[in-house]
Design an enzyme around this catalytic site. Structure first.
Site, PDB file in Angstrom:
ATOM      1  N   GLY A 201     -21.129   6.561   3.485  1.00  0.00           N
ATOM      2  CA  GLY A 201     -20.152   7.020   2.490  1.00  0.00           C
ATOM      3  C   GLY A 201     -20.748   7.002   1.099  1.00  0.00           C
ATOM      4  O   GLY A 201     -20.982   5.932   0.532  1.00  0.00           O
TER       5      GLY A 201
ATOM      6  N   LYS B  35       0.853  -1.186   0.000  1.00  0.00           N
ATOM      7  CA  LYS B  35       0.000   0.000   0.000  1.00  0.00           C
ATOM      8  C   LYS B  35       0.885   1.231   0.000  1.00  0.00           C
ATOM      9  O   LYS B  35       1.989   1.215   0.557  1.00  0.00           O
ATOM     10  CB  LYS B  35      -0.870   0.009   1.271  1.00  0.00           C
ATOM     11  CG  LYS B  35      -2.087   0.880   1.159  1.00  0.00           C
ATOM     12  CD  LYS B  35      -3.242   0.158   0.482  1.00  0.00           C
ATOM     13  CE  LYS B  35      -4.430   1.057   0.277  1.00  0.00           C
ATOM     14  NZ  LYS B  35      -5.561   0.367  -0.353  1.00  0.00           N
TER      15      LYS B  35
ATOM     16  N   GLY C  58     -19.436   8.148  -1.749  1.00  0.00           N
ATOM     17  CA  GLY C  58     -18.357   8.496  -2.680  1.00  0.00           C
ATOM     18  C   GLY C  58     -18.445   7.658  -3.946  1.00  0.00           C
ATOM     19  O   GLY C  58     -19.524   7.284  -4.393  1.00  0.00           O
TER      20      GLY C  58
ATOM     21  N   VAL D 174     -17.582   4.506  -4.657  1.00  0.00           N
ATOM     22  CA  VAL D 174     -18.179   3.170  -4.515  1.00  0.00           C
ATOM     23  C   VAL D 174     -19.638   3.295  -4.077  1.00  0.00           C
ATOM     24  O   VAL D 174     -20.520   2.619  -4.625  1.00  0.00           O
ATOM     25  CB  VAL D 174     -17.389   2.309  -3.500  1.00  0.00           C
ATOM     26  CG1 VAL D 174     -18.075   0.961  -3.302  1.00  0.00           C
ATOM     27  CG2 VAL D 174     -15.962   2.098  -3.960  1.00  0.00           C
ATOM     28  N   GLY D 175     -19.896   4.174  -3.101  1.00  0.00           N
ATOM     29  CA  GLY D 175     -21.259   4.337  -2.592  1.00  0.00           C
ATOM     30  C   GLY D 175     -22.225   4.673  -3.717  1.00  0.00           C
ATOM     31  O   GLY D 175     -23.308   4.089  -3.826  1.00  0.00           O
TER      32      GLY D 175
HETATM   33  P1  NAI Z   1     -14.346   8.026  -1.853  1.00  0.00           P
HETATM   34  O1  NAI Z   1     -13.304   8.871  -1.223  1.00  0.00           O
HETATM   35  O2  NAI Z   1     -14.782   8.297  -3.243  1.00  0.00           O
HETATM   36  O3  NAI Z   1     -15.672   8.024  -0.958  1.00  0.00           O
HETATM   37  C1  NAI Z   1     -15.702   7.953   0.424  1.00  0.00           C
HETATM   38  C2  NAI Z   1     -16.833   8.851   0.888  1.00  0.00           C
HETATM   39  O4  NAI Z   1     -17.022   8.647   2.264  1.00  0.00           O
HETATM   40  C3  NAI Z   1     -16.571  10.331   0.666  1.00  0.00           C
HETATM   41  O5  NAI Z   1     -17.649  10.921  -0.038  1.00  0.00           O
HETATM   42  C4  NAI Z   1     -16.440  10.889   2.081  1.00  0.00           C
HETATM   43  O6  NAI Z   1     -16.920  12.196   2.195  1.00  0.00           O
HETATM   44  C5  NAI Z   1     -17.292   9.919   2.850  1.00  0.00           C
HETATM   45  N1  NAI Z   1     -17.008   9.795   4.274  1.00  0.00           N
HETATM   46  C6  NAI Z   1     -15.814   9.846   4.929  1.00  0.00           C
HETATM   47  N2  NAI Z   1     -15.999   9.651   6.246  1.00  0.00           N
HETATM   48  C7  NAI Z   1     -17.338   9.478   6.424  1.00  0.00           C
HETATM   49  C8  NAI Z   1     -18.152   9.227   7.549  1.00  0.00           C
HETATM   50  N3  NAI Z   1     -17.618   9.117   8.780  1.00  0.00           N
HETATM   51  N4  NAI Z   1     -19.489   9.114   7.373  1.00  0.00           N
HETATM   52  C9  NAI Z   1     -20.036   9.225   6.136  1.00  0.00           C
HETATM   53  N5  NAI Z   1     -19.302   9.445   5.025  1.00  0.00           N
HETATM   54  C10 NAI Z   1     -17.978   9.576   5.168  1.00  0.00           C
HETATM   55  O7  NAI Z   1     -13.820   6.521  -1.689  1.00  0.00           O
HETATM   56  P2  NAI Z   1     -14.339   5.240  -2.468  1.00  0.00           P
HETATM   57  O8  NAI Z   1     -13.470   4.992  -3.635  1.00  0.00           O
HETATM   58  O9  NAI Z   1     -15.796   5.323  -2.640  1.00  0.00           O
HETATM   59  O10 NAI Z   1     -14.003   4.101  -1.405  1.00  0.00           O
HETATM   60  C11 NAI Z   1     -14.812   3.907  -0.263  1.00  0.00           C
HETATM   61  C12 NAI Z   1     -14.161   2.867   0.627  1.00  0.00           C
HETATM   62  O11 NAI Z   1     -14.006   1.649  -0.081  1.00  0.00           O
HETATM   63  C13 NAI Z   1     -12.766   3.253   1.117  1.00  0.00           C
HETATM   64  O12 NAI Z   1     -12.584   2.740   2.421  1.00  0.00           O
HETATM   65  C14 NAI Z   1     -11.855   2.524   0.157  1.00  0.00           C
HETATM   66  O13 NAI Z   1     -10.605   2.224   0.735  1.00  0.00           O
HETATM   67  C15 NAI Z   1     -12.647   1.256  -0.075  1.00  0.00           C
HETATM   68  N6  NAI Z   1     -12.323   0.611  -1.333  1.00  0.00           N
HETATM   69  C16 NAI Z   1     -12.515   1.291  -2.502  1.00  0.00           C
HETATM   70  C17 NAI Z   1     -12.230   0.662  -3.697  1.00  0.00           C
HETATM   71  C18 NAI Z   1     -12.482   1.331  -4.995  1.00  0.00           C
HETATM   72  O14 NAI Z   1     -12.455   0.652  -6.018  1.00  0.00           O
HETATM   73  N7  NAI Z   1     -12.743   2.612  -5.020  1.00  0.00           N
HETATM   74  C19 NAI Z   1     -11.686  -0.711  -3.750  1.00  0.00           C
HETATM   75  C20 NAI Z   1     -11.580  -1.328  -2.450  1.00  0.00           C
HETATM   76  C21 NAI Z   1     -11.862  -0.656  -1.300  1.00  0.00           C
END
Ligand code: NAI
Length: 457
Positions: A248, A145, A250, A252-253
């Site tokens: 979340g 990482k 973001g 993925v969400g």
């Molecule tokens: P992202 O950064 O696009 O989205 C994360 C979202 O969570 C952001 O909108 C942020 O404002 C929000 N957030 C942060 N803390 C929060 C809280 N306490 N309550 C509510 N919302 C909160 O990240 P992404 O790409 O969506 O990834 C999400 C998770 O999945 C991360 O932990 C990442 O490590 C994991 N992940 C992502 C992958 C991918 O393909 N993008 C692959 C494997 C794991």
């Protein structure tokens, strides 16, 4: 073969911090200290013969001790390589956990930390998570990482930001391929283009440069398959008509909500600390066709979404959110989401979830599609890609759905939490040697140390 400190060992140290001082420094103060002491790069590597952690410089010995005495996050990680980037002054690190299956692979996170200990612990935990994820997915990759400490060095205006990632790419080139990076929280596809301009050791680069781009959509598809396996295991049918709570909203969400709607989910409730994301997704998913979506802004540290009365809770924000504080509040029978390292303490919190009858599918089992999506970039792309579809389908025994079912069945048989069963299987697989290259990552690491990596560049 053991590891000996390279020729770059600093002969004299002008500042000798007490052991506790160093780890409590903020990343910015820590890099300031390194700069004052003339340390531009350092490493902490595990010497398997001497069974100890070796620091490149005596100045860093307190951190070597921190690792050696730790029982939670340090797991004989093969090495940690850190630089204060020459131009931007940003603290940039590579964390290698285990490279038996191949190069350490995992995304680079760009995040802020209160102390250097928090920074290091996050890198260690995330790298180990990648070992487990890559091994369970059957990828010939080890666990690694990257972590870039936000708030150190120069500003993050677009031009400076590009430079930060270029310098990160140069760091990877200096590490001779023992680590291959990808996207992670805080890093975007454009940043990967900047990394790619300085190194071949990256994936998830923009499609315009021949890469596979943003992996979040396949990641969300994989999480859906995990949810379906959990529901099937509990005899609760499919996702149609169910309620899902998502923490979340973001990358993925957002993709996840789209797939859930396609599957006929009746209601999604989501939170994000960014009210802008809530508004955007409200517009994107209007009520209709038997589907409702509610997006609530939440303060950082507000985990009340986990307590939502839902069929499934999907943590898709940050890690460490399943803890003795939050687990007693969970009402849903299933927790299955994308966020890495959801258990605050993996030794304790999976048991706590199981004792409450909550079925928890560990992140490293269901969120593999991001890295799977990036893994085969160099072999060309197909649409649809049968290798990707195999992970998402029902035919292959190692698909997310089938592996989840098999882990859940074993957990039921043995009375262990599913996360423990998945962990055991992942650990076993992670020691298998790459069929062509063997444990080459460890050999590269030894050569870096022997060649004085921390005083070169
Ligand atoms: P992202 O950064 O696009 O989205 C994360 C979202 O969570 C952001 O909108 C942020 O404002 C929000 N957030 C942060 N803390 C929060 C809280 N306490 N309550 C509510 N919302 C909160 O990240 P992404 O790409 O969506 O990834 C999400 C998770 O999945 C991360 O932990 C990442 O490590 C994991 N992940 C992502 C992958 C991918 O393909 N993008 C692959 C494997 C794991």
């Amino acid at each position: 073969m053991g590891v000996t400190r390279g020729p770059e060992t600093a002969p004299q140290v002008r500042y000798a911090p007490r052991p506790m001082d160093l780890q409590t420094l903020s990343p910015a103060d820590f890099s300031g200290l390194l700069t004052r002491e003339g340390v531009r790069r350092f490493y902490l590597v595990w010497d398997p013969d001497a069974e100890r952690v070796l620091a490149s410089h005596p100045l860093l010995d307190p951190l070597a001790r921190l690792f050696a005495e730790d029982r939670r996050d340090f797991d004989r990680h093969e090495g940690v390589f850190v630089q204060v980037a020459p131009d931007t002054g940003v603290l940039q690190g590579v964390f290698l956990h285990r490279t038996c299956r191949g190069q350490g692979a995992g995304g680079v996170r760009f995040w802020g930390y209160g102390t250097i200990e928090e920074y290091l612990r996050d890198g260690l935990r995330l790298a180990k998570g990648m070992t487990l994820k890559n091994a369970l997915a059957g990828l010939w990759w080890g666990g690694g990482k990257g972590v870039i400490a936000r708030g150190t060095g120069r500003s993050e205006e677009p031009a400076a930001r590009r430079r930060i990632y270029e310098e990160y790419g140069a760091l990877l080139t200096s590490l001779r391929g023992c680590y291959v990076t990808a996207e992670d929280v805080g890093t975007a596809v454009e940043d990967m283009a900047a990394v790619f301009s300085q190194t071949r050791f990256t994936t998830c680069i923009p499609p315009a440069l021949g890469g596979s781009g943003n992996p979040s959509v396949p990641t969300a598809r994989g999480v859906v398959r995990g949810m379906e396996a959990a529901l099937a295991h509990l005899g609760k049918g499919g996702l149609a008509g169910k309620t899902v709570a998502v923490q979340g909203l973001g990358h993925v969400g957002e993709a996840l909500i789209g797939f859930l709607r396609e599957r006929g989910v009746a209601q999604v409730v989501g939170t994000d600390v960014d009210p802008g994301r809530c508004a955007t997704l409200r517009d994107r998913f209007p009520e209709g066709g038997g589907f409702t979506f509610e997006a609530r802004p939440a303060a950082r540290g507000d985990h009340s979404i986990l307590a939502e009365p839902a069929d499934v809770v999907a943590p898709c924000a940050t890690g460490g959110i399943l803890s003795p504080e939050t687990i007693p509040t969970i009402q849903a029978p299933i927790v299955c989401g994308a966020a890495n390292n959801q258990l605050l303490d993996p030794e304790r919190d999976d048991l706590l979830l199981a004792s409450r009858g909550i079925l928890y599918l560990p992140d490293f089992l269901v969120n593999r599609m991001g890295i799977v999506h990036c893994a085969d970039e160099q072999y060309g792309s197909l649409t649809p890609d049968p290798r990707l579809e195999a992970h998402l389908g029902d035919a292959w025994e190692n698909s997310i759905y089938n592996l989840s079912l098999s882990v859940l069945a074993e957990a039921q048989r043995t009375g262990e939490p599913p996360a423990r069963v998945a962990l055991r299987r992942a650990e076993e697989r992670s020691f298998e040697l790459h069929p062509l290259w063997g444990h080459r990552g460890a050999a590269i690491l030894r050569s870096l140390v022997a060649d004085g990596w921390s005083s070169s560049g």
